[in-house]
Design a protein around this motif. Structure first.
Motif, PDB file in Angstrom:
ATOM      1  N   GLN A   1      -9.582   6.681  -4.171  1.00 50.25           N
ATOM      2  CA  GLN A   1      -9.618   5.243  -4.482  1.00 50.25           C
ATOM      3  C   GLN A   1      -8.662   4.465  -3.592  1.00 50.25           C
ATOM      4  O   GLN A   1      -8.998   3.409  -3.052  1.00 50.25           O
ATOM      5  CB  GLN A   1      -9.205   5.020  -5.959  1.00 50.25           C
ATOM      6  N   LEU A   2      -7.463   5.024  -3.445  1.00 49.48           N
ATOM      7  CA  LEU A   2      -6.422   4.369  -2.656  1.00 49.48           C
ATOM      8  C   LEU A   2      -6.876   4.175  -1.211  1.00 49.48           C
ATOM      9  O   LEU A   2      -6.747   3.086  -0.621  1.00 49.48           O
ATOM     10  CB  LEU A   2      -5.160   5.242  -2.696  1.00 49.48           C
ATOM     11  N   LEU A   3      -7.454   5.262  -0.663  1.00 48.78           N
ATOM     12  CA  LEU A   3      -7.915   5.195   0.725  1.00 48.78           C
ATOM     13  C   LEU A   3      -9.067   4.208   0.855  1.00 48.78           C
ATOM     14  O   LEU A   3      -9.155   3.441   1.819  1.00 48.78           O
ATOM     15  CB  LEU A   3      -8.338   6.572   1.225  1.00 48.78           C
ATOM     16  N   THR A   4      -9.954   4.207  -0.164  1.00 49.17           N
ATOM     17  CA  THR A   4     -11.058   3.244  -0.136  1.00 49.17           C
ATOM     18  C   THR A   4     -10.521   1.821  -0.112  1.00 49.17           C
ATOM     19  O   THR A   4     -10.978   0.960   0.659  1.00 49.17           O
ATOM     20  CB  THR A   4     -11.944   3.422  -1.376  1.00 49.17           C
ATOM     21  N   LEU A   5      -9.532   1.601  -0.986  1.00 49.32           N
ATOM     22  CA  LEU A   5      -8.948   0.264  -1.050  1.00 49.32           C
ATOM     23  C   LEU A   5      -8.360  -0.137   0.299  1.00 49.32           C
ATOM     24  O   LEU A   5      -8.580  -1.254   0.794  1.00 49.32           O
ATOM     25  CB  LEU A   5      -7.864   0.226  -2.130  1.00 49.32           C
ATOM     26  N   ALA A   6      -7.622   0.786   0.911  1.00 47.03           N
ATOM     27  CA  ALA A   6      -7.015   0.477   2.212  1.00 47.03           C
ATOM     28  C   ALA A   6      -8.090   0.155   3.229  1.00 47.03           C
ATOM     29  O   ALA A   6      -7.976  -0.789   4.017  1.00 47.03           O
ATOM     30  CB  ALA A   6      -6.179   1.672   2.678  1.00 47.03           C
ATOM     31  N   ARG A   7      -9.178   0.966   3.187  1.00 52.83           N
ATOM     32  CA  ARG A   7     -10.272   0.714   4.133  1.00 52.83           C
ATOM     33  C   ARG A   7     -10.932  -0.638   3.865  1.00 52.83           C
ATOM     34  O   ARG A   7     -11.241  -1.404   4.777  1.00 52.83           O
ATOM     35  CB  ARG A   7     -11.306   1.841   4.033  1.00 52.83           C
ATOM     36  N   THR A   8     -11.140  -0.928   2.583  1.00 53.23           N
ATOM     37  CA  THR A   8     -11.761  -2.199   2.209  1.00 53.23           C
ATOM     38  C   THR A   8     -10.927  -3.363   2.700  1.00 53.23           C
ATOM     39  O   THR A   8     -11.452  -4.356   3.189  1.00 53.23           O
ATOM     40  CB  THR A   8     -11.895  -2.296   0.681  1.00 53.23           C
ATOM     41  N   ASP A   9      -9.615  -3.216   2.546  1.00 51.14           N
ATOM     42  CA  ASP A   9      -8.735  -4.292   3.008  1.00 51.14           C
ATOM     43  C   ASP A   9      -8.851  -4.496   4.503  1.00 51.14           C
ATOM     44  O   ASP A   9      -8.796  -5.618   4.995  1.00 51.14           O
ATOM     45  CB  ASP A   9      -7.271  -3.963   2.657  1.00 51.14           C
TER      46      ASP A   9
ATOM     47  N   ALA B   1      -7.714   9.484  -7.470  1.00 52.18           N
ATOM     48  CA  ALA B   1      -6.772   8.397  -7.209  1.00 52.18           C
ATOM     49  C   ALA B   1      -6.550   8.225  -5.703  1.00 52.18           C
ATOM     50  O   ALA B   1      -6.520   7.100  -5.174  1.00 52.18           O
ATOM     51  CB  ALA B   1      -5.445   8.673  -7.914  1.00 52.18           C
ATOM     52  N   THR B   2      -6.390   9.386  -5.009  1.00 53.60           N
ATOM     53  CA  THR B   2      -6.166   9.316  -3.558  1.00 53.60           C
ATOM     54  C   THR B   2      -7.374   8.675  -2.867  1.00 53.60           C
ATOM     55  O   THR B   2      -7.219   7.790  -2.003  1.00 53.60           O
ATOM     56  CB  THR B   2      -5.943  10.734  -3.011  1.00 53.60           C
TER      57      THR B   2
ATOM     58  N   PHE C   1       0.817  -1.201   0.000  1.00 58.60           N
ATOM     59  CA  PHE C   1       0.000   0.000   0.000  1.00 58.60           C
ATOM     60  C   PHE C   1       0.855   1.257   0.000  1.00 58.60           C
ATOM     61  O   PHE C   1       0.603   2.200  -0.735  1.00 58.60           O
ATOM     62  CB  PHE C   1      -0.908  -0.020   1.236  1.00 58.60           C
ATOM     63  N   ILE C   2       1.911   1.181   0.840  1.00 55.55           N
ATOM     64  CA  ILE C   2       2.779   2.359   0.902  1.00 55.55           C
ATOM     65  C   ILE C   2       3.440   2.593  -0.460  1.00 55.55           C
ATOM     66  O   ILE C   2       3.510   3.722  -0.968  1.00 55.55           O
ATOM     67  CB  ILE C   2       3.826   2.200   2.005  1.00 55.55           C
ATOM     68  N   ASP C   3       3.889   1.478  -1.078  1.00 61.38           N
ATOM     69  CA  ASP C   3       4.476   1.589  -2.423  1.00 61.38           C
ATOM     70  C   ASP C   3       3.461   2.207  -3.376  1.00 61.38           C
ATOM     71  O   ASP C   3       3.755   3.164  -4.105  1.00 61.38           O
ATOM     72  CB  ASP C   3       4.887   0.220  -2.936  1.00 61.38           C
ATOM     73  N   ASP C   4       2.217   1.593  -3.333  1.00 61.75           N
ATOM     74  CA  ASP C   4       1.153   2.087  -4.209  1.00 61.75           C
ATOM     75  C   ASP C   4       0.933   3.573  -3.997  1.00 61.75           C
ATOM     76  O   ASP C   4       0.891   4.366  -4.942  1.00 61.75           O
ATOM     77  CB  ASP C   4      -0.174   1.385  -3.913  1.00 61.75           C
ATOM     78  N   ALA C   5       0.806   3.884  -2.688  1.00 61.40           N
ATOM     79  CA  ALA C   5       0.467   5.266  -2.356  1.00 61.40           C
ATOM     80  C   ALA C   5       1.542   6.215  -2.834  1.00 61.40           C
ATOM     81  O   ALA C   5       1.249   7.253  -3.463  1.00 61.40           O
ATOM     82  CB  ALA C   5       0.280   5.389  -0.848  1.00 61.40           C
ATOM     83  N   SER C   6       2.793   5.813  -2.582  1.00 54.90           N
ATOM     84  CA  SER C   6       3.862   6.734  -2.963  1.00 54.90           C
ATOM     85  C   SER C   6       3.898   6.899  -4.485  1.00 54.90           C
ATOM     86  O   SER C   6       4.001   8.023  -4.997  1.00 54.90           O
ATOM     87  CB  SER C   6       5.205   6.247  -2.421  1.00 54.90           C
ATOM     88  N   HIS C   7       3.729   5.740  -5.157  1.00 54.52           N
ATOM     89  CA  HIS C   7       3.731   5.804  -6.623  1.00 54.52           C
ATOM     90  C   HIS C   7       2.549   6.612  -7.113  1.00 54.52           C
ATOM     91  O   HIS C   7       2.668   7.482  -7.966  1.00 54.52           O
ATOM     92  CB  HIS C   7       3.675   4.378  -7.183  1.00 54.52           C
ATOM     93  N   GLN C   8       1.427   6.340  -6.527  1.00 55.27           N
ATOM     94  CA  GLN C   8       0.167   6.882  -6.983  1.00 55.27           C
ATOM     95  C   GLN C   8       0.084   8.389  -6.731  1.00 55.27           C
ATOM     96  O   GLN C   8      -0.544   9.107  -7.480  1.00 55.27           O
ATOM     97  CB  GLN C   8      -0.956   6.150  -6.246  1.00 55.27           C
ATOM     98  N   LEU C   9       0.718   8.794  -5.622  1.00 53.32           N
ATOM     99  CA  LEU C   9       0.614  10.217  -5.272  1.00 53.32           C
ATOM    100  C   LEU C   9       1.752  11.032  -5.863  1.00 53.32           C
ATOM    101  O   LEU C   9       1.591  12.199  -6.222  1.00 53.32           O
ATOM    102  CB  LEU C   9       0.598  10.376  -3.747  1.00 53.32           C
ATOM    103  N   ARG C  10       2.937  10.357  -5.940  1.00 54.52           N
ATOM    104  CA  ARG C  10       4.096  11.125  -6.386  1.00 54.52           C
ATOM    105  C   ARG C  10       3.948  11.574  -7.845  1.00 54.52           C
ATOM    106  O   ARG C  10       4.199  12.739  -8.163  1.00 54.52           O
ATOM    107  CB  ARG C  10       5.372  10.293  -6.221  1.00 54.52           C
ATOM    108  N   THR C  11       3.468  10.651  -8.679  1.00 53.85           N
ATOM    109  CA  THR C  11       3.369  10.973 -10.109  1.00 53.85           C
ATOM    110  C   THR C  11       2.456  12.180 -10.362  1.00 53.85           C
ATOM    111  O   THR C  11       2.915  13.160 -10.953  1.00 53.85           O
ATOM    112  CB  THR C  11       2.875   9.753 -10.897  1.00 53.85           C
TER     113      THR C  11
END
Lengths: 462, 320
Positions: free
Chosen positions: A301-309, A298-299, A250-260
């Motif tokens: 979605q990412l948070l939703t995914l983390a919550r879903t998990d 994107a953010t 998730f952290i990888d995803d988040a960093s990738h997802q947010l940094r770009t």
């Protein structure tokens, strides 16, 4: 009385606490048996010498003169007294007691004597415990006319000698048994130490691990008794490991997802700041706004995914048709903007379903959004709901371009998207995660009738 | 010569016909006791008086201090006029207690009392007791340490002497240690071997044993007055503060089936023998005091003693 201290005590102590009384009981029982045996064998041996004295007396009984006389074997008595280290008593009498020689009041046998069969019994004579041997035999000569003439010979000795013998025997046995008990306790302690060594080394091994070392513990040479425990710990470790991997992912995803998007935003902002032309600047700001919208989505979605998990699905009852209509309503502006034919296959009657309505709605939105986003312009997207005795399904059918076979297989994984997609690649992953939480499946297949794609969420009744 | 022959043949005829011919005296104990002495006295008195040519033979028939002999006299030899049986007060005591079986004093024919004997209390020469008082106090302290030896079992006359001594010491006769022997002779042997510590016996038999070298000290004579002769130095129990008297009549009886003629012949012969000039010497040798008695007088004495002994047996709880 609290037994907590026993429960908390070490295995070694507990085993000893349980075994020692048991062993002590066994020892006591064995001692009691030993005593019984010793008394029996002492009696057997001493009774034989009593019988010898009786026989010696018997040999000295004479009825030659028509009377009854006994030469008292004093020598024998003295010798006997020496070996018995106690007093010796005797009585020779006719069964009718007309003739009585010796210690007249020697205790009589507890039961009737039988001719020719010696009887031995314990009795008390003048406050002294004695062992008496009694013997009866017929007299050769009738001494009188009345009844069968019988001679009774009794010899008694004080039991001090045989008691000493028994006591020393039992004492030796007691010393031996207690020694054995101590040795056995020591053996148990030592044996336990050896047997528990794998556990100790397991503890050492575990304590020596690095904090982030989540490899399974070695079970190679562990006793089978504690292997289930170690296996359970290993399972727990593996789950933790998975969770950690997900977190890391998730952290990888988040960093990738947010940094770009942030980098792009930065670049666009720098451009805007440098651009003197207001028209150009306006265009750039519009592009920046759109990019910012993407980043926000994107953010989210990412948070939703983390919550879903992380979250447990809430089970509730709701109408599938309602859900589909709400989703359709939400996405209608987007579909209109793309000139699409977007709608719901209405059902005649309400279909009641069970599941986490919020999560499922989100999953359906994601799928429908994808279909609208990537569908053919002026294309068609239809939402379908269904329920049967096994479970429920939500389907999104389009007549779009379809999807490449290699991507199709990987759809549902994170950040997997079709070429040309401008999405985050998380939409289907979220849908997948939600439906897995409902123990269901995400199915993606070519739509037969429409020629596009059919994405279905199916989950079973609970 | 002719007259002498006549006299000889007459005596032979008389002897052949008489009860004394081939007669035997039955001592119902082993040799060396009072019954033996009684028979010996009868034998020597008859012999000294010239009434027997062949001395009276003595047959020992031990068993229950006269019980077996009495039984056989009543059941087996009831008409045997040649067998005369020794008895003593001890026999009467046993008879009174039913120890001779289901018989009474009238079941035999009492011939005569030859002499009077007295009970004695004796210890070994090396015993720690010098007086009766010392023995009594020892008996009072440790009754289980002192074992009485006597002829006859519980209830017999020797036991009675010991029991009376125990009663004088304030000790129950039930805790008194006692070993029975077949007659006083045996008991003395046991005393000499230290198998018993005190002998409750009779003066005559103890005197005989002392003469034969027994190392015995007599602590008391159970008579009203000191006895003459060798006993003048020995105090009575009364003198020492314990009123225990035990006179013993010693005599002879025959079976119930013996005819009056034969019985009278025995009485006559013994009367003659016991009035012979040698008798005092013979009595002294036997150790008896003179107490010649026969006929109605003896019957009366026997009956009187029977009554007394029954009373005594009840007192000590030994009656059967």
């Amino acid at each position: 009385m609290s037994w907590n201290w026993v429960r908390r005590a070490s295995i070694r102590f507990r085993l000893l606490a349980l075994l020692l009384p048991a062993m002590a009981l066994v020892t006591a029982a064995s001692l009691w048996l030993t005593r019984t045996d010793a008394v029996a064998s002492a009696n057997a041996a001493y009774d034989r010498s009593l019988l010898g004295a009786i026989k010696a007396l018997d040999l000295n009984v004479s009825t030659a003169s028509g009377g009854l006389s006994v030469e008292l074997p004093y020598r024998l008595f003295e010798f006997f007294q020496l070996t018995a280290t106690g007093n010796v008593y005797f009585r020779v009498a006719t069964a009718d007691s007309l003739v009585e020689i010796g210690n007249p009041d020697l205790p009589p046998p507890p039961s009737a004597l039988r001719t020719g069969q010696p009887m031995f019994y314990d009795a008390t004579y003048f406050g002294e415990s004695v062992r008496v041997g009694a013997f009866m035999r017929p007299l050769e000569q009738r001494l009188n006319e009345g009844g069968e003439p019988q001679l009774v010979i009794q010899v008694a000795e004080s039991t001090s000698s045989r008691e000493q013998f028994t006591a020393s025997f039992v004492r030796r046995a007691a010393v031996r048994d207690i020694l054995l008990l101590v040795l056995m306790s020591l053996a148990v302690v030592m044996g336990l130490t050896v047997a528990l060594r794998p556990m100790a080394s397991l503890a050492v091994q575990t304590r020596a691990r690095a904090p982030d070392d989540l490899r399974p513990l070695q079970t190679g040479d562990l006793p089978s008794d504690i292997r289930p425990l170690v296996d359970a710990i290993n399972q727990q470790l593996e789950r933790t490991n998975q969770l950690m991997a997900e977190r890391r992912g998730f952290i990888d995803d988040a960093s990738h997802q947010l940094r770009t998007p942030l980098t792009i935003l930065r670049a666009q902002l720098d451009y805007v700041l440098r651009e003197p032309d207001p028209v150009q600047r306006q265009l750039a700001l519009e592009a920046l706004s759109e990019e910012l919208g993407n980043a926000i989505r994107a953010t989210n979605q990412l948070l939703t995914l983390a919550r879903t998990d992380a979250a447990r699905p809430q089970r509730e009852r709701f109408d599938l048709g309602d859900l589909a209509r709400e989703v359709a309503l939400e996405l209608l502006p987007l579909a209109r903007a793309r000139g699409m034919d977007f709608g719901v296959d209405e059902q005649a009657e309400p279909l009641e379903a069970e599941g986490d309505r919020g999560m499922l709605q989100h999953a359906l939105i994601n799928i429908a959004h994808n279909a609208i986003q990537h569908g053919r312009p002026q294309g068609m997207v239809t939402l379908q709901v269904a329920a049967d005795p096994l479970g429920f399904s939500l389907q999104v059918i389009d007549n779009g371009f379809g999807i490449d076979a290699d991507v199709l297989n990987r759809l549902g994984q994170r950040f997997v998207k079709s070429r040309g997609s401008r999405g985050s690649g998380l939409g289907l992953a979220i849908a997948n995660s939600v439906i897995e939480r409902h123990a269901g499946r995400l199915r993606i297949e070519p739509a037969q009738a429409a020629g596009g794609l059919c994405v279905a969420l199916w989950w079973p009744r609970s | 010569m002719k007259r002498l022959f006549f006299l000889l043949s007459l005596t032979t005829v008389l002897a052949q016909a008489g009860v004394l011919e081939g007669a035997r005296c039955i001592a119902p104990a082993k040799p060396g006791g009072g019954f033996d002495l009684t028979c010996q006295l009868a034998r020597s008195a008859l012999q000294e008086a010239g009434l027997t040519q062949v001395p009276l033979s003595i047959v020992y028939q031990p068993g229950g201090i006269g019980a077996l002999a009495f039984k056989s006299a009543v059941t087996q030899r009831l008409t045997d006029s040649h067998a005369i049986v020794a008895f003593s007060s001890g026999s009467l005591l046993n008879l009174a207690q039913g120890r001779f079986g289901p018989y009474m004093s009238r079941d035999v024919r009492w011939i005569a009392s030859l002499g009077l004997d007295y009970g004695v209390i004796a210890v070994r020469q090396d015993a720690p007791f010098k007086t009766l008082a010392q023995l009594v106090s020892a008996l009072r302290e440790t009754p289980n340490r002192i074992v009485f030896g006597a002829g006859g079992s519980i209830g017999s006359q020797d036991w009675m002497k010991a029991a009376m001594l125990a009663r004088a010491a304030g000790v129950s006769h039930k805790v008194m240690r006692f070993v029975a022997f077949e007659g006083g002779g045996e008991a003395l042997t046991a005393l000499r071997g230290d198998h018993v510590q005190v002998l409750a016996g009779d003066a005559a038999e103890v005197a005989r044993q002392i003469d034969q070298g027994a190392q015995v000290r007599v602590l008391a004579v159970l008579a009203a007055e000191r006895l003459p002769g060798r006993w003048t130095q020995v105090p009575t129990a009364r003198e020492q503060g314990f009123d225990i008297r035990w006179p013993i009549v010693r005599g002879l009886y025959v079976g119930p089936g013996v005819s009056d003629r034969d019985r009278n012949e025995w009485v006559d012969a013994l009367t003659r023998a016991m009035s012979h000039s040698s008798l005092p010497r013979e009595l002294a040798r036997a150790g008896f005091q003179p107490a010649w008695m026969t006929g109605v007088e003896l019957e009366a004495l026997v009956n009187k003693q029977m009554v007394e002994y029954r009373q005594l047996a009840i007192e000590f709880g030994v009656s059967r």
